[in-house]
Design a protein around this motif. Structure first.
Motif, PDB file in Angstrom:
ATOM      1  N   PHE A  53       0.831  -1.198   0.000  1.00 36.95           N
ATOM      2  CA  PHE A  53       0.000   0.000   0.000  1.00 36.95           C
ATOM      3  C   PHE A  53       0.871   1.256   0.000  1.00 36.95           C
ATOM      4  O   PHE A  53       0.574   2.244  -0.671  1.00 36.95           O
ATOM      5  N   GLY A 164      -8.873  -5.326   3.139  1.00 34.65           N
ATOM      6  CA  GLY A 164      -8.313  -4.036   2.745  1.00 34.65           C
ATOM      7  C   GLY A 164      -8.337  -3.835   1.245  1.00 34.65           C
ATOM      8  O   GLY A 164      -8.645  -2.732   0.757  1.00 34.65           O
ATOM      9  N   TYR A 168     -10.129  -0.952  -0.781  1.00 38.82           N
ATOM     10  CA  TYR A 168      -9.246  -0.059  -1.527  1.00 38.82           C
ATOM     11  C   TYR A 168      -9.548  -0.089  -3.021  1.00 38.82           C
ATOM     12  O   TYR A 168      -9.638   0.960  -3.677  1.00 38.82           O
ATOM     13  N   GLN A 169      -9.714  -1.256  -3.609  1.00 32.63           N
ATOM     14  CA  GLN A 169      -9.980  -1.392  -5.043  1.00 32.63           C
ATOM     15  C   GLN A 169     -10.855  -2.628  -5.249  1.00 32.63           C
ATOM     16  O   GLN A 169     -10.364  -3.739  -5.435  1.00 32.63           O
ATOM     17  N   GLU A 288      -2.945   2.223  -7.939  1.00 27.42           N
ATOM     18  CA  GLU A 288      -3.797   1.156  -7.400  1.00 27.42           C
ATOM     19  C   GLU A 288      -3.406  -0.206  -7.981  1.00 27.42           C
ATOM     20  O   GLU A 288      -3.407  -1.214  -7.276  1.00 27.42           O
ATOM     21  N   THR A 291      -0.314  -1.287  -6.265  1.00 32.16           N
ATOM     22  CA  THR A 291      -0.617  -1.715  -4.895  1.00 32.16           C
ATOM     23  C   THR A 291      -1.148  -3.146  -4.863  1.00 32.16           C
ATOM     24  O   THR A 291      -0.698  -3.981  -4.073  1.00 32.16           O
TER      25      THR A 291
END
Length: 612
Positions: A53, A164, A168-169, A288, A291
């Motif tokens: 991240f 997570g 997050y995505q 992203e 990540t």
């Protein structure tokens, strides 16, 4: 529990109903250490998994030309690095502590069980299995106990990262959240086969180890009959079977490891392909994508602990099963005792056979069956092989005494005593009344030539007591080992001393001197000797003949030789028909050949009695 606090004051009462229950019991009894390892594991794994991240944020900050976010990302990476270092250091410390303390607990439990069962342990479990449980199996059990907390931390980290990524995505997080459980569970169908192959390998290795130890123990006999090559060929075949089994087991674990590498690679390819497709559509940012890609790469680290816990359980389950089988053994009598700890004094009486050993007298027991004699000797010491009425000492059942008190009152030396490696001083440093000095015990056991041999073998030992004894006394002859063990028993000076064939490996002249020395040193103490030697029998105050599990004749040696055919058959090696024949010259003993390098032929009974 810390390592410096070992051993445990009380290792507890194990749940020995099965191997898995025993492992669960161990884990529960180390809950504090497990929670500590779990906490440090979470810090380490979460810090490692947070790096992707941070990398994604840094990449996106560079793309957006944001210096502030880049600096903040740098600070976050430093914090993650500190968390990784601290977490890894203390996780390793906690894991090793859990491993060692779990292994120490199991060893204490096994030692306590061995002390409780005494010689009855090896009658119910093979000695090789006891050794295997207390060495290699203890390490495997400790491995699983400490690996459980690390696996739990890794599993929780995987769940946290998946959640997570979903937040997050979501578009790529779904792929990861679906793929990771598949990775974790993909090897489960292969584990039963891998476990069976590992069990087969350990079983063959155990048989090879027992064969090797038996061969080494009987090397002198094998050389005498020319059987070295035969047993060497057997060990070669056994070792080759172990090798083939190990290769088969390694192939299966190699396949499991390959799957653990292949599937994460396929998941990574799927994530990259789908992520690039989404990035070209403008649905995700470059940061992203980096990540999620980095997160999948990093997650292969905690996922390796899924394979480790599978291996640890596969190896520790049969080990725990063997340990539980030993720990579930119980004495045939109660070991707690219901009377005061003070050991009683008086006559020793066995209600089952009718054997009576008067207090302060030397009683000899003649039994035609050596195995039955050994069982009776153990029974007199409070270690019966099977349930039955308790032996009485001074009218008090030994079963009602605490085990320590019973063993202090009655000492049993079996026919194959063990000498531990170390100095002679260490060998003779045993719990004793201090009324019998080492010099007196060694003299009564006729150990003068043994001391000379030890001093000659150790040039740096000026004092014979400082001479070293090799493992199990292998550098000594059978008679020398037997006499040193007898001296050790005499030093303890128990209220009742039970000796099972204490002179079976010595010559006649030495045996006669030992008989006189034991009689003089044990004056006023109760001594029971299981023997068929006329020399010892003639020195006894009382002789009892045990036939088919009960005392059938009591008297002194010379009377029983003349009047009891069954006694004469055992002592003189005649058949009962020959001993009972009217024309037989009673009292003539068949000569006995040498039993080891010390023993000499025994002459007729008249000559023996004259020399006595």
């Amino acid at each position: 529990m810390q390592i410096q606090d070992l051993p445990y004051p009380d290792p507890g009462v194990p749940d020995a109903r099965s191997g898995p229950r025993f492992l669960w019991w161990l884990g529960r009894n180390q809950l504090g250490g497990q929670l500590k390892s779990l906490a440090w594991g979470l810090l380490h794994f979460v810090s490692v998994s947070s790096l992707p991240f941070c990398v994604g944020l840094a990449v996106q900050a560079v793309v957006d030309r944001s210096g502030g976010r880049l600096a903040l990302t740098g600070v976050l990476m430093v914090i993650c690095g500190i968390g990784i270092a601290v977490g890894d250091t203390f996780l390793h410390r906690a894991a090793v502590t859990n491993w060692i303390t779990a292994a120490a607990r199991v060893q204490q439990l096994l030692a306590r069980k061995a002390a409780l069962l005494g010689s009855g342990l090896t009658r119910r479990v093979a000695a090789g299995e006891v050794v295997a449980v207390s060495t290699g199996d203890v390490e495997k059990i400790g491995w699983f106990v400490e690996a459980a907390s690390r696996f739990t931390a890794a599993a929780l980290t995987v769940v946290v990262v998946c959640v997570g990524l979903l937040v997050y995505q979501p578009a790529l997080g779904v792929v990861v959240a679906v793929g990771l459980p598949v990775l974790a569970l993909a090897v489960l169908p292969l584990l039963p086969r891998a476990t069976r192959r590992a069990d087969a390998q350990r079983e063959k290795a155990g048989r090879a180890t027992e064969l090797a130890s038996d061969t080494v123990a009987g090397l002198r006999v094998l050389r005498g009959i020319g059987g070295e090559e035969l047993f060497l060929d057997r060990y070669r075949r056994a070792s080759q079977e172990v090798r083939h089994a190990a290769v088969r087991s390694a192939r299966m674990w190699a396949l499991i490891s390959a799957i653990q590498v292949l599937l994460p690679g396929l998941l990574l390819i799927a994530v990259v392909w789908h992520g690039v497709h989404l990035a070209r559509q403008g649905r995700i940012e470059v940061g992203e994508l980096v990540t999620v890609y980095s997160a999948v790469m990093v997650l292969t680290y905690p996922l390796r602990h899924f394979e480790e816990i599978a291996m640890a359980y596969s190896f520790s389950r049969p080990s725990a099963q063997r340990a539980a089988r030993v720990l579930s053994l119980e004495r045939t009598t109660d070991a707690g005792g219901s009377r005061a700890a003070d050991a009683p004094t008086g006559d020793l009486h066995d209600p089952a056979t009718g054997l009576l050993a008067p207090a302060g007298r030397l009683t000899a027991v003649v039994c035609g069956d050596p195995d039955a004699a050994g069982r009776l000797a153990e029974r007199l010491g409070g270690h019966p092989a099977e349930p039955g009425p308790s032996v009485l000492l001074g009218g008090v059942p030994l079963d009602e005494l605490p085990l320590d008190s019973a063993r202090t009152a009655v000492l049993v030396q079996d026919k194959d005593p063990v000498l531990l490696s170390g100095t002679l001083r260490d060998l003779l440093d045993v719990p004793a009344s201090a009324d019998v000095r080492a010099e007196a015990a060694l003299a009564a056991a006729q150990c003068g030539d043994v001391l000379d041999a030890l001093v000659q073998g150790a040039l740096d030992a000026g004092d014979p007591l400082d001479a070293r004894i090799t493992e199990r006394g292998r550098s000594l002859s059978g008679g020398q080992r037997q006499r040193l063990a007898l001296a050790r028993s005499l030093i303890t000076d128990p209220e009742v001393l039970v000796l099972d064939e204490p002179t079976s490996a010595v010559d006649s002249h030495t045996e006669a001197r030992i008989a006189q020395g034991v009689r003089e040193l044990r004056t006023g103490r109760t001594t029971v000797v299981f023997t068929s030697s006329p020399l010892l029998l003639d020195r006894a105050d009382r002789v009892a003949l045990v036939h088919e599990g009960e005392v059938v004749a009591v008297g002194v040696h010379r009377e029983l030789v003349r009047s009891e055919p069954r006694y004469r058959a055992v002592v003189t090696r005649e058949t009962e028909d020959e001993a009972a024949a009217p024309g037989t010259r009673h009292g003539r003993a068949a000569p006995r050949g040498p039993l080891d390098d010390e023993a000499g032929p025994r002459g007729p009974l008249e000559e023996i009695e004259e020399s006595a």
